[in-house]
Design an enzyme around this catalytic site. Sequence first.
Site, PDB file in Angstrom:
ATOM      1  N   TYR A  18       0.719  -1.288  -0.018  1.00  0.00           N
ATOM      2  CA  TYR A  18      -0.116   0.012   0.015  1.00  0.00           C
ATOM      3  C   TYR A  18       0.900   1.322  -0.007  1.00  0.00           C
ATOM      4  O   TYR A  18       0.316   2.253  -0.899  1.00  0.00           O
ATOM      5  CB  TYR A  18      -0.860   0.053   1.142  1.00  0.00           C
ATOM      6  CG  TYR A  18      -1.856   1.148   1.069  1.00  0.00           C
ATOM      7  CD1 TYR A  18      -3.206   1.129   0.358  1.00  0.00           C
ATOM      8  CD2 TYR A  18      -1.645   2.527   1.785  1.00  0.00           C
ATOM      9  CE1 TYR A  18      -4.145   1.930   0.537  1.00  0.00           C
ATOM     10  CE2 TYR A  18      -2.534   3.396   1.886  1.00  0.00           C
ATOM     11  CZ  TYR A  18      -3.822   3.186   1.102  1.00  0.00           C
ATOM     12  OH  TYR A  18      -4.778   4.436   1.383  1.00  0.00           O
ATOM     13  N   HIS A  22       1.283   4.082  -3.166  1.00  0.00           N
ATOM     14  CA  HIS A  22       1.171   5.559  -2.819  1.00  0.00           C
ATOM     15  C   HIS A  22       2.465   6.373  -3.150  1.00  0.00           C
ATOM     16  O   HIS A  22       2.438   7.385  -3.761  1.00  0.00           O
ATOM     17  CB  HIS A  22       0.461   5.638  -1.561  1.00  0.00           C
ATOM     18  CG  HIS A  22      -0.951   5.681  -1.749  1.00  0.00           C
ATOM     19  ND1 HIS A  22      -1.413   4.148  -1.529  1.00  0.00           N
ATOM     20  CD2 HIS A  22      -1.801   6.430  -1.718  1.00  0.00           C
ATOM     21  CE1 HIS A  22      -2.827   4.371  -1.576  1.00  0.00           C
ATOM     22  NE2 HIS A  22      -2.944   5.697  -1.697  1.00  0.00           N
ATOM     23  N   TYR A  41      -3.754  16.433   0.831  1.00  0.00           N
ATOM     24  CA  TYR A  41      -4.311  15.134   1.086  1.00  0.00           C
ATOM     25  C   TYR A  41      -3.391  14.199   1.911  1.00  0.00           C
ATOM     26  O   TYR A  41      -2.225  13.919   1.409  1.00  0.00           O
ATOM     27  CB  TYR A  41      -4.779  14.590  -0.101  1.00  0.00           C
ATOM     28  CG  TYR A  41      -5.700  13.314  -0.156  1.00  0.00           C
ATOM     29  CD1 TYR A  41      -5.852  12.433   0.863  1.00  0.00           C
ATOM     30  CD2 TYR A  41      -6.006  12.772  -1.250  1.00  0.00           C
ATOM     31  CE1 TYR A  41      -6.528  11.497   0.867  1.00  0.00           C
ATOM     32  CE2 TYR A  41      -6.886  11.714  -1.536  1.00  0.00           C
ATOM     33  CZ  TYR A  41      -7.064  10.846  -0.235  1.00  0.00           C
ATOM     34  OH  TYR A  41      -7.868   9.734  -0.189  1.00  0.00           O
ATOM     35  N   TRP A  76      -7.394   3.363 -10.871  1.00  0.00           N
ATOM     36  CA  TRP A  76      -6.727   3.152  -9.297  1.00  0.00           C
ATOM     37  C   TRP A  76      -7.338   2.489  -8.580  1.00  0.00           C
ATOM     38  O   TRP A  76      -6.791   1.787  -7.817  1.00  0.00           O
ATOM     39  CB  TRP A  76      -6.554   4.705  -8.839  1.00  0.00           C
ATOM     40  CG  TRP A  76      -6.104   4.736  -7.524  1.00  0.00           C
ATOM     41  CD1 TRP A  76      -6.611   4.874  -6.447  1.00  0.00           C
ATOM     42  CD2 TRP A  76      -4.524   4.816  -7.294  1.00  0.00           C
ATOM     43  NE1 TRP A  76      -5.469   5.058  -5.440  1.00  0.00           N
ATOM     44  CE2 TRP A  76      -4.323   4.860  -5.898  1.00  0.00           C
ATOM     45  CE3 TRP A  76      -3.216   4.579  -8.244  1.00  0.00           C
ATOM     46  CZ2 TRP A  76      -2.978   4.954  -5.281  1.00  0.00           C
ATOM     47  CZ3 TRP A  76      -2.204   4.481  -7.632  1.00  0.00           C
ATOM     48  CH2 TRP A  76      -1.849   4.494  -6.322  1.00  0.00           C
ATOM     49  N   TRP A  77      -8.729   2.620  -8.395  1.00  0.00           N
ATOM     50  CA  TRP A  77      -9.495   1.971  -7.561  1.00  0.00           C
ATOM     51  C   TRP A  77      -9.517   0.280  -7.677  1.00  0.00           C
ATOM     52  O   TRP A  77      -9.081  -0.502  -6.810  1.00  0.00           O
ATOM     53  CB  TRP A  77     -11.115   2.023  -7.539  1.00  0.00           C
ATOM     54  CG  TRP A  77     -11.283   3.274  -6.936  1.00  0.00           C
ATOM     55  CD1 TRP A  77     -10.543   4.141  -6.043  1.00  0.00           C
ATOM     56  CD2 TRP A  77     -12.549   4.067  -7.131  1.00  0.00           C
ATOM     57  NE1 TRP A  77     -11.231   5.503  -5.753  1.00  0.00           N
ATOM     58  CE2 TRP A  77     -12.573   5.204  -6.319  1.00  0.00           C
ATOM     59  CE3 TRP A  77     -13.783   3.952  -8.039  1.00  0.00           C
ATOM     60  CZ2 TRP A  77     -13.399   6.271  -6.195  1.00  0.00           C
ATOM     61  CZ3 TRP A  77     -14.817   4.712  -7.779  1.00  0.00           C
ATOM     62  CH2 TRP A  77     -14.622   5.947  -6.976  1.00  0.00           C
TER      63      TRP A  77
END
Length: 104
Positions: A18, A22, A41, A76-77
Amino acid sequence: MSIQAFKMQLKPGVIAEYRKRHDEIWPELSALLTDSGISDYSIFLDENTLSLFAVLKVAEVNSQADMPHHPVMKRWWDYMAPLMEVEPDNRPKEWPLPMIFHHA
């Protein structure tokens, strides 16, 4: 500008992947976030529960509501779906977190 926060949930054993994904965020996704009015963000991890806590700023004029329909967001999802709890369309499950205190 408003501040939004929400929680997401990682699956066990995927923290490193993860983080890597990112760290290597796609330039087109970064541009989509900025163009949609999203800034500052950040995502925080509770390693004990694998809960992710996201905090972001949203411009008064924004197109955040259109993002779920954008091909880059959908891609992306799909890319992230194996790592987290998701909805049937692979959108990450999100639990909104209401603000109860802010110190400026």
